[in-house]
Design a protein around this motif. Structure first.
Motif, short mmCIF file in Angstrom:
data_model
loop_
_atom_site.label_atom_id
_atom_site.label_comp_id
_atom_site.label_asym_id
_atom_site.label_seq_id
_atom_site.Cartn_x
_atom_site.Cartn_y
_atom_site.Cartn_z
N VAL A 23 0.83 -1.20 0.00
CA VAL A 23 0.00 0.00 0.00
C VAL A 23 0.86 1.25 0.00
N LEU A 24 1.97 1.24 0.79
CA LEU A 24 2.88 2.37 0.81
C LEU A 24 3.45 2.63 -0.57
N ALA A 25 3.80 1.54 -1.28
CA ALA A 25 4.36 1.70 -2.62
C ALA A 25 3.35 2.33 -3.56
N VAL A 26 2.07 1.93 -3.43
CA VAL A 26 1.04 2.50 -4.28
C VAL A 26 0.84 3.98 -4.00
N CYS A 27 0.84 4.35 -2.74
CA CYS A 27 0.67 5.76 -2.39
C CYS A 27 1.82 6.60 -2.93
N LEU A 66 -4.71 -3.89 -7.80
CA LEU A 66 -5.91 -3.82 -6.98
C LEU A 66 -6.11 -5.10 -6.16
N LYS A 67 -5.79 -6.24 -6.75
CA LYS A 67 -5.89 -7.49 -6.00
C LYS A 67 -4.92 -7.48 -4.82
N ALA A 68 -3.70 -7.03 -5.06
CA ALA A 68 -2.69 -7.03 -4.01
C ALA A 68 -3.05 -6.04 -2.89
N GLU A 69 -3.63 -4.91 -3.24
CA GLU A 69 -3.95 -3.89 -2.25
C GLU A 69 -5.17 -4.25 -1.42
N GLY A 70 -6.11 -4.97 -2.03
CA GLY A 70 -7.30 -5.40 -1.30
C GLY A 70 -8.09 -4.24 -0.73
N GLU A 71 -8.56 -4.41 0.50
CA GLU A 71 -9.40 -3.40 1.14
C GLU A 71 -8.64 -2.11 1.43
N ASN A 72 -7.32 -2.16 1.39
CA ASN A 72 -6.51 -0.98 1.68
C ASN A 72 -6.19 -0.16 0.44
N SER A 73 -6.74 -0.52 -0.69
CA SER A 73 -6.44 0.19 -1.92
C SER A 73 -6.93 1.64 -1.86
N LEU A 129 -13.37 -6.23 -8.30
CA LEU A 129 -12.59 -5.01 -8.09
C LEU A 129 -13.39 -3.74 -8.31
N LEU A 130 -14.68 -3.87 -8.66
CA LEU A 130 -15.56 -2.72 -8.85
C LEU A 130 -16.79 -2.87 -7.97
N HIS A 177 -13.25 -0.71 -3.15
CA HIS A 177 -13.00 -0.20 -1.80
C HIS A 177 -12.68 1.29 -1.84
N ALA A 178 -13.32 2.02 -2.75
CA ALA A 178 -13.04 3.44 -2.93
C ALA A 178 -13.16 4.20 -1.61
N PRO A 179 -12.08 4.88 -1.17
CA PRO A 179 -12.18 5.66 0.06
C PRO A 179 -12.91 6.98 -0.12
N ASN A 180 -13.11 7.40 -1.37
CA ASN A 180 -13.77 8.68 -1.66
C ASN A 180 -14.92 8.46 -2.65
N PRO A 181 -15.95 7.74 -2.25
CA PRO A 181 -17.00 7.37 -3.20
C PRO A 181 -17.77 8.54 -3.77
N ASP A 182 -18.02 9.58 -2.98
CA ASP A 182 -18.76 10.73 -3.50
C ASP A 182 -17.95 11.43 -4.59
N ALA A 183 -16.66 11.56 -4.37
CA ALA A 183 -15.80 12.18 -5.38
C ALA A 183 -15.76 11.31 -6.63
N ALA A 184 -15.77 9.99 -6.45
CA ALA A 184 -15.74 9.08 -7.59
C ALA A 184 -16.97 9.27 -8.47
N ILE A 185 -18.15 9.35 -7.85
CA ILE A 185 -19.38 9.53 -8.62
C ILE A 185 -19.38 10.90 -9.30
N THR A 186 -18.92 11.91 -8.59
CA THR A 186 -18.84 13.25 -9.18
C THR A 186 -17.95 13.24 -10.42
N PHE A 187 -16.85 12.52 -10.35
CA PHE A 187 -15.93 12.44 -11.48
C PHE A 187 -16.56 11.69 -12.65
N LEU A 188 -17.17 10.55 -12.37
CA LEU A 188 -17.83 9.78 -13.44
C LEU A 188 -18.89 10.63 -14.13
#
Length: 343
Positions: A7-11, A71-78, A99-100, A268-279
């Motif tokens: 997760v650190l590497a992804v960030c 995404l598989k490797a990050e799991g719930e912490n993605s 993953l969605l 596991h989107a941590p910012n779901p409202d922002a995600a919908i706004t972007f879509l």
């Protein structure tokens, strides 16, 4: 410990690609985009979204297969909020891997035709591409290659260039042909097409068009925008490649195979409202125009102007097949190609 390091590497990767002022999954007003696209216009797209909403965009660019594994490797912490990928078959792979997550949005449902979105909202098509037939008009006529089925005719022996069958564009096309013709007839078509190869499958769509212009073959299956990019190139040599070739849009029967670039919300989107706004932003006039300006895809929303260069293309009849079938038929499609010897 291993998952923490992943997760650190992804960030860190997200920080390198986008804004670097805060950890990606902890800050408010942040959107993390995992994308298989790699266009400068996408960065303009993110900037336009930031200007409109005040939400900062961080993005990670990788191949679709790389994103799936990440995404598989990050799991719930993605930290991923939105996933963008080309082809409904690829979007199905993300969905099938869990993953969605589904999105409910009246805005998206109103803007995007039903056949171009997953029924439960797992992904939404945002730009269209047509899988067409590029050809040398000095060697074959449009009547000779104007349907997918005609590529199997004996008259085209030794005349076809193709890319690998494992490419998602070809898998999705075969998946549609299975729906149209049934497995047996689709398999017979693949075997006859292989018999018409001028060479073993290699390269991408652009290289197929280049091979036609070089006289190595007379026809190939490609996505329309690869030809348009050549035609609009600043390079005279590349424009000449387009000038020596033409595109046929199979329009008989069920019409031309049409696919999408699309997106969905990460599981596991941590910012779901922002995600919908972007879509939803991606279905706006500005979002659509930026999405297709460099790629030369077609906007998926009605009445959005076409990108430059696509006005050279003819009107055509789109297939009406629901794109969800393309993912569901993938395994069968690959088996058919393998048995036909289409490497």
């Amino acid at each position: 410990m291993r998952k923490v390091l992943q997760v650190l590497a992804v960030c860190l990767a997200l920080t390198a690609c986008g804004d670097s002022s805060a950890p990606a999954s902890d800050a408010s007003g942040i959107l993390n985009v995992y994308t298989a696209r790699h266009y400068d216009s996408d960065r303009q797209l993110y900037e336009a979204f930031e200007t409109r909403t005040g939400i900062r965009v961080r993005f990670r660019e990788m191949s679709s297969s790389g994103l799936i594994e990440a995404l598989k490797a990050e799991g719930e912490n993605s930290p991923a909020d939105v996933v963008i990928a080309a082809d409904a078959g690829t979007l199905w792979q993300f969905q099938d891997a869990g993953l969605l997550q589904p999105v409910s949005s009246d805005t998206l449902n109103a803007a995007i035709p039903e056949k171009f979105r997953e029924p439960e909202g797992y992904w939404f098509g945002l730009a269209k591409r047509a899988r067409v037939i590029a050809y040398d008009p000095d060697r074959v006529s449009v009547e000779d290659i104007g349907e997918y089925g005609k590529l199997a005719e004996p008259a085209l022996e030794g005349e076809l260039c193709m890319r690998s069958s494992s490419n998602i564009y070809n898998l999705s096309l075969m998946s549609e042909l299975i729906e149209r013709w049934g497995e047996d007839d689709a398999a017979a078509w693949a075997e006859r097409v292989v018999g018409n190869f001028a060479r073993q499958p290699q390269g991408g769509d652009t290289s197929q068009i280049e091979s036609i212009a070089a006289g190595e073959c007379a026809a190939a299956i490609v996505n329309h925008y690869y030809w348009v990019r050549l035609a609009m190139s600043r390079s005279e040599d590349r424009r000449e490649i387009a000038d020596q070739t033409a595109l046929a849009f199979p329009a008989t029967g069920e019409g031309t195979h049409v696919n999408v670039t699309g997106a969905g919300m990460a599981a596991h989107a941590p910012n779901p409202d922002a995600a919908i706004t972007f879509l939803e932003f991606l279905t706006s006039s500005d979002g659509q125009s930026l999405l297709v300006s460099e790629t030369k895809e077609f906007p998926i929303v009605a009445n959005v102007p076409l990108p430059s260069g696509t006005d050279q293309l003819p009107d055509f009849v789109e297939s009406t097949l629901a794109l969800t079938r393309l993912g569901e038929n993938q395994a069968t499609a690959q088996t058919i190609y393998d048995r036909a010897g289409w490497n």
